[in-house]
Design a protein around this motif. Structure first.
Motif, PDB file in Angstrom:
ATOM      1  N   UNK A 242       0.850  -1.188   0.000  1.00 22.77           N
ATOM      2  CA  UNK A 242       0.000   0.000   0.000  1.00 22.77           C
ATOM      3  C   UNK A 242       0.882   1.233   0.000  1.00 22.77           C
ATOM      4  N   UNK A 243       0.374   2.312  -0.564  1.00 24.18           N
ATOM      5  CA  UNK A 243       1.179   3.523  -0.730  1.00 24.18           C
ATOM      6  C   UNK A 243       1.687   4.114   0.586  1.00 24.18           C
ATOM      7  N   UNK A 244       0.863   4.269   1.612  1.00 23.51           N
ATOM      8  CA  UNK A 244       1.391   4.863   2.844  1.00 23.51           C
ATOM      9  C   UNK A 244       2.564   4.087   3.435  1.00 23.51           C
ATOM     10  N   UNK A 245       2.480   2.752   3.451  1.00 25.40           N
ATOM     11  CA  UNK A 245       3.563   1.961   4.018  1.00 25.40           C
ATOM     12  C   UNK A 245       4.809   2.010   3.151  1.00 25.40           C
ATOM     13  N   UNK A 246       4.635   2.015   1.832  1.00 22.42           N
ATOM     14  CA  UNK A 246       5.791   2.113   0.936  1.00 22.42           C
ATOM     15  C   UNK A 246       6.485   3.465   1.122  1.00 22.42           C
ATOM     16  N   UNK A 247       5.715   4.520   1.250  1.00 21.38           N
ATOM     17  CA  UNK A 247       6.309   5.842   1.490  1.00 21.38           C
ATOM     18  C   UNK A 247       7.074   5.847   2.803  1.00 21.38           C
ATOM     19  N   UNK A 248       6.482   5.279   3.842  1.00 22.39           N
ATOM     20  CA  UNK A 248       7.134   5.219   5.155  1.00 22.39           C
ATOM     21  C   UNK A 248       8.444   4.437   5.078  1.00 22.39           C
ATOM     22  N   UNK A 249       8.417   3.295   4.396  1.00 21.21           N
ATOM     23  CA  UNK A 249       9.605   2.452   4.307  1.00 21.21           C
ATOM     24  C   UNK A 249      10.676   3.068   3.418  1.00 21.21           C
ATOM     25  N   UNK A 250      10.277   3.572   2.255  1.00 18.21           N
ATOM     26  CA  UNK A 250      11.250   4.086   1.296  1.00 18.21           C
ATOM     27  C   UNK A 250      11.832   5.431   1.722  1.00 18.21           C
ATOM     28  N   UNK A 251      11.044   6.251   2.422  1.00 15.86           N
ATOM     29  CA  UNK A 251      11.566   7.550   2.857  1.00 15.86           C
ATOM     30  C   UNK A 251      12.653   7.389   3.910  1.00 15.86           C
ATOM     31  N   UNK A 252      12.587   6.311   4.704  1.00 14.55           N
ATOM     32  CA  UNK A 252      13.569   6.091   5.758  1.00 14.55           C
ATOM     33  C   UNK A 252      14.752   5.245   5.292  1.00 14.55           C
ATOM     34  N   UNK A 253      14.745   4.817   4.036  1.00 14.37           N
ATOM     35  CA  UNK A 253      15.822   3.961   3.538  1.00 14.37           C
ATOM     36  C   UNK A 253      17.030   4.793   3.114  1.00 14.37           C
ATOM     37  N   UNK A 254      18.207   4.185   3.040  1.00 13.39           N
ATOM     38  CA  UNK A 254      19.403   4.918   2.612  1.00 13.39           C
ATOM     39  C   UNK A 254      19.589   4.959   1.099  1.00 13.39           C
ATOM     40  N   UNK A 255      18.661   4.417   0.327  1.00 11.78           N
ATOM     41  CA  UNK A 255      18.808   4.331  -1.118  1.00 11.78           C
ATOM     42  C   UNK A 255      18.141   5.530  -1.788  1.00 11.78           C
ATOM     43  N   UNK A 256      18.873   6.178  -2.681  1.00  9.96           N
ATOM     44  CA  UNK A 256      18.379   7.388  -3.329  1.00  9.96           C
ATOM     45  C   UNK A 256      17.172   7.081  -4.214  1.00  9.96           C
ATOM     46  N   UNK A 257      17.206   5.956  -4.930  1.00  5.78           N
ATOM     47  CA  UNK A 257      16.089   5.636  -5.824  1.00  5.78           C
ATOM     48  C   UNK A 257      14.815   5.347  -5.030  1.00  5.78           C
ATOM     49  N   UNK A 258      14.950   4.720  -3.859  1.00 10.17           N
ATOM     50  CA  UNK A 258      13.781   4.493  -3.014  1.00 10.17           C
ATOM     51  C   UNK A 258      13.259   5.814  -2.458  1.00 10.17           C
ATOM     52  N   UNK A 259      14.163   6.716  -2.091  1.00  6.47           N
ATOM     53  CA  UNK A 259      13.727   8.035  -1.605  1.00  6.47           C
ATOM     54  C   UNK A 259      12.928   8.767  -2.667  1.00  6.47           C
ATOM     55  N   UNK A 260      13.388   8.643  -3.922  1.00  5.85           N
ATOM     56  CA  UNK A 260      12.688   9.313  -5.021  1.00  5.85           C
ATOM     57  C   UNK A 260      11.289   8.737  -5.203  1.00  5.85           C
ATOM     58  N   UNK A 261      11.162   7.423  -5.082  1.00  2.00           N
ATOM     59  CA  UNK A 261       9.843   6.797  -5.189  1.00  2.00           C
ATOM     60  C   UNK A 261       8.943   7.200  -4.020  1.00  2.00           C
ATOM     61  N   UNK A 262       9.529   7.376  -2.844  1.00  3.41           N
ATOM     62  CA  UNK A 262       8.736   7.815  -1.697  1.00  3.41           C
ATOM     63  C   UNK A 262       8.153   9.204  -1.941  1.00  3.41           C
ATOM     64  N   UNK A 263       8.964  10.113  -2.487  1.00  2.00           N
ATOM     65  CA  UNK A 263       8.457  11.450  -2.796  1.00  2.00           C
ATOM     66  C   UNK A 263       7.368  11.387  -3.867  1.00  2.00           C
TER      67      UNK A 263
END
Length: 287
Positions: A242-263
């Motif tokens: 689900x989007x909220x959990x993916x945003x929560x997980x990806x925003x806290x990750x150290x990977x730049x591509x995951x951070x971009x997906x979170x935004x």
């Protein structure tokens, strides 16, 4: 223009004091309005700047990727839509029926006032408490996370919003319409379904849309119910992305591509909630 004993007189100290106080309160009101708009536009601008570049067709057609790979948010979007749809389908009829009882049948006795009070408490309760409740009564019993648990948590969040809107809209229906129908021999249930519902239809639909907007970005209840799933899954008996959990997980990750997906996911949710709120207030403005 004004007599010496008139209250609207620049020479009158009472008038000068009231006018000064009025200007002060108007100034504070404008300052509060501009402050709210400033933070709103700042949040939206930040989301667009940070996540606008990641919006693409791939975002909507590819599942979440492993670190360092290209991907999108398809599985998270599908999971959010499924759980929100099921939660809305469960919570909306319950909310409409409860609101109908409060407005049409609960004029006497203690049950309706007590229900309104409890509904207001539920409406303002932190969503994480709802998630913990579903975890205790469902997830802990079946011993696994699931999309059904997430949908149940979202349904509980939908109910108080729909109850409040249905109750308020039906209370606005003039009693003269009910009395005219009753004078013609119309039974109570037909008065409610054929007259009151039709008169309050726009307001009730608006309440449902606002409930959908509320549950679209809820993270806390899904943390204890649906959790997450890295892969595409349509099985609501297991963990579901689900989007909220993916945003929560990806925003806290150290990977730049995951951070971009979170935004990018944050932009999608913000645009969805903003669009639903604007549609609810413009399409049903007359209600």
């Amino acid at each position: 223009m004004f007599t010496s004993d008139s209250i609207v007189n620049l020479e009158n100290p009472v008038y000068r004091r009231r006018r000064a106080f009025n200007k002060l309160m108007l100034g504070l009101s404008w300052a509060a309005l501009l402050s709210g708009l400033f933070w709103l536009f700042w949040i939206i601008l930040t989301l667009i700047v940070k996540g606008g570049g990641a919006l693409s067709l791939t975002l909507l057609t590819s599942p979440t990727p492993p670190p360092g790979a290209d991907g999108g948010l398809l599985n998270a979007i599908v999971g959010s839509v499924m759980m929100a749809a099921v939660g809305t389908a469960i919570g909306t009829p319950i909310g409409i029926l409860a609101g109908t009882y409060l407005a049409e049948y609960g004029q006497r006795g203690w049950l309706a006032p007590a229900t309104r009070f409890l509904n207001d408490v539920l409406l303002s309760a932190p969503s994480i408490i709802i998630g913990l409740f579903i975890y205790a009564v469902y997830v802990a019993q079946v011993e696994h996370y699931s999309g059904w648990a997430g949908a149940l948590a979202l349904a509980i969040l939908v109910i108080p919003v729909v109850v409040r809107s249905t109750d308020n809209m039906l209370m606005l229906v003039p009693n003269s319409l009910r009395e005219a129908a009753a004078a013609l021999g119309c039974p109570q249930w037909r008065i409610v379904t054929m007259i009151c519902y039709r008169a309050a239809k726009s307001g009730i639909i608006t309440g449902v849309l606002l409930a959908v907007a509320r549950i679209s970005g809820e993270t806390a209840p899904l943390l204890f119910t649906a959790l997450n799933n890295q892969f595409m899954s349509l099985d609501m008996n297991g963990p579901m992305a689900n989007l909220p959990m993916v945003i929560y997980q990806y925003a806290a990750s150290p990977y730049v591509d995951w951070n971009r997906l979170a935004w990018a996911g944050a932009v999608l949710i913000t645009l969805l909630v903003l669009g639903i709120n604007i549609a609810a207030r413009t399409l049903f403005r007359k209600s």
